[in-house]
Design an enzyme around this catalytic site. Structure first.
Site, mmCIF file in Angstrom:
data_model
loop_
_atom_site.group_PDB
_atom_site.id
_atom_site.type_symbol
_atom_site.label_atom_id
_atom_site.label_comp_id
_atom_site.label_asym_id
_atom_site.label_seq_id
_atom_site.Cartn_x
_atom_site.Cartn_y
_atom_site.Cartn_z
ATOM 1 N N VAL A 14 17.449 7.839 -3.044
ATOM 2 C CA VAL A 14 16.512 7.630 -4.470
ATOM 3 C C VAL A 14 16.756 7.375 -4.925
ATOM 4 O O VAL A 14 17.718 8.516 -5.376
ATOM 5 C CB VAL A 14 14.429 8.057 -3.657
ATOM 6 C CG1 VAL A 14 14.483 7.832 -2.357
ATOM 7 C CG2 VAL A 14 15.554 9.336 -3.720
ATOM 8 N N SER A 15 16.356 7.847 -6.760
ATOM 9 C CA SER A 15 16.742 7.650 -7.914
ATOM 10 C C SER A 15 16.698 9.187 -8.343
ATOM 11 O O SER A 15 17.031 9.172 -9.739
ATOM 12 C CB SER A 15 16.464 6.097 -8.984
ATOM 13 O OG SER A 15 15.348 6.762 -8.543
ATOM 14 N N SER A 16 15.447 9.964 -8.206
ATOM 15 C CA SER A 16 15.242 10.824 -8.797
ATOM 16 C C SER A 16 14.540 12.044 -7.236
ATOM 17 O O SER A 16 14.602 11.996 -5.904
ATOM 18 C CB SER A 16 14.052 10.598 -9.422
ATOM 19 O OG SER A 16 13.305 10.275 -8.781
ATOM 20 N N GLN A 19 11.611 12.589 -4.794
ATOM 21 C CA GLN A 19 10.866 10.854 -4.537
ATOM 22 C C GLN A 19 11.201 11.277 -2.753
ATOM 23 O O GLN A 19 12.238 11.706 -2.953
ATOM 24 C CB GLN A 19 11.584 9.698 -4.935
ATOM 25 C CG GLN A 19 11.766 8.712 -6.391
ATOM 26 C CD GLN A 19 11.900 7.309 -6.897
ATOM 27 O OE1 GLN A 19 13.558 7.547 -7.981
ATOM 28 N NE2 GLN A 19 11.471 6.578 -6.411
ATOM 29 N N SER A 43 19.961 10.601 -6.189
ATOM 30 C CA SER A 43 19.817 10.017 -7.381
ATOM 31 C C SER A 43 20.310 8.448 -7.741
ATOM 32 O O SER A 43 20.575 7.589 -7.471
ATOM 33 C CB SER A 43 21.814 10.176 -7.699
ATOM 34 O OG SER A 43 22.846 9.814 -6.587
#
Length: 208
Positions: A14-16, A19, A43
């Site tokens: 996931v990007s953050s 999440q 990340s």
């Protein structure tokens, strides 16, 4: 680990950090027998500088299989996704992508080399098309966001924290600071400012 010593991995991202990875992990459990072999990153996908992904590339051996929930989990740049898929292919590692059904097929059962070549060609075409569509959609989203921000700015909408008006005693305290009667730190504490905000306020008033 399978009977023929092929290991099965999963990769999720996931990007953050706020999440949740659960949906992706659950989708891979039916394919990855040992959950410890599901590696996860929290990340951005803008590059491949990710700890779990780097570890995965070091761990896999020829004959191993990697399952991912969707192609976009590998990154946001089409060229980088293709380069990394090619890396695994050259090293004898099979990548299976849940949202591309043809990648889930086991080509070892095909007797004809022509059949294998045709399926690989179909996979390559699908990956190219889907990666292009995903990249185009992300570009369009960024463009729409930028256009929305520009329109809002023209209408006078301010982004970020609302500006905090200073009390009337600020001017008197600032003169005391300039005269060396009080410290900047004491005023920062009094007005609940960080150092950059304090000096920005002072400099902004100088320019008026």
């Amino acid at each position: 680990m399978t009977d023929n010593n092929k290991r099965i991995f999963g990769y999720v991202r996931v990007s953050s950090r706020d999440q949740n990875l659960d949906r992706q992990i659950e989708s891979l459990k039916q394919y990855v027998p040992d959950e410890r072999y599901i590696l996860a990153d929290k990340s951005s996908g803008k590059d491949f500088d990710r700890p779990a992904y780097k570890a995965l590339k070091m761990m896999v051996r020829p004959g191993d299989i990697i399952y991912i929930h969707e192609m976009e989990r590998l990154g946001r740049n089409k060229q980088e996704i293709k380069e990394n898929l090619e890396y695994f292919k050259e090293n004898g590692v099979c990548v299976r992508i849940l949202n591309i059904p043809t990648t889930m097929m086991d080509f070892s059962g095909f007797e004809s080399k022509l059949q294998k070549m045709l399926m690989e060609m179909v996979n390559n075409i699908l990956i190219e098309v889907l990666a292009t569509m995903a990249e185009t959609e992300r570009d369009n989203i960024r463009k729409r966001q930028r256009e929305g921000i520009d329109i809002a700015l023209k209408k006078g909408v301010r982004f970020g924290r609302p500006r905090k008006d200073l009390p009337s005693c600020w001017q008197e305290d600032k003169k005391k600071w300039q005269a060396g009667e009080v410290t900047a730190v004491s005023l920062m504490k009094k007005y609940e400012m960080c150092s950059s905000t304090f000096y920005n306020k002072v400099n902004a008033e100088k320019e008026k």
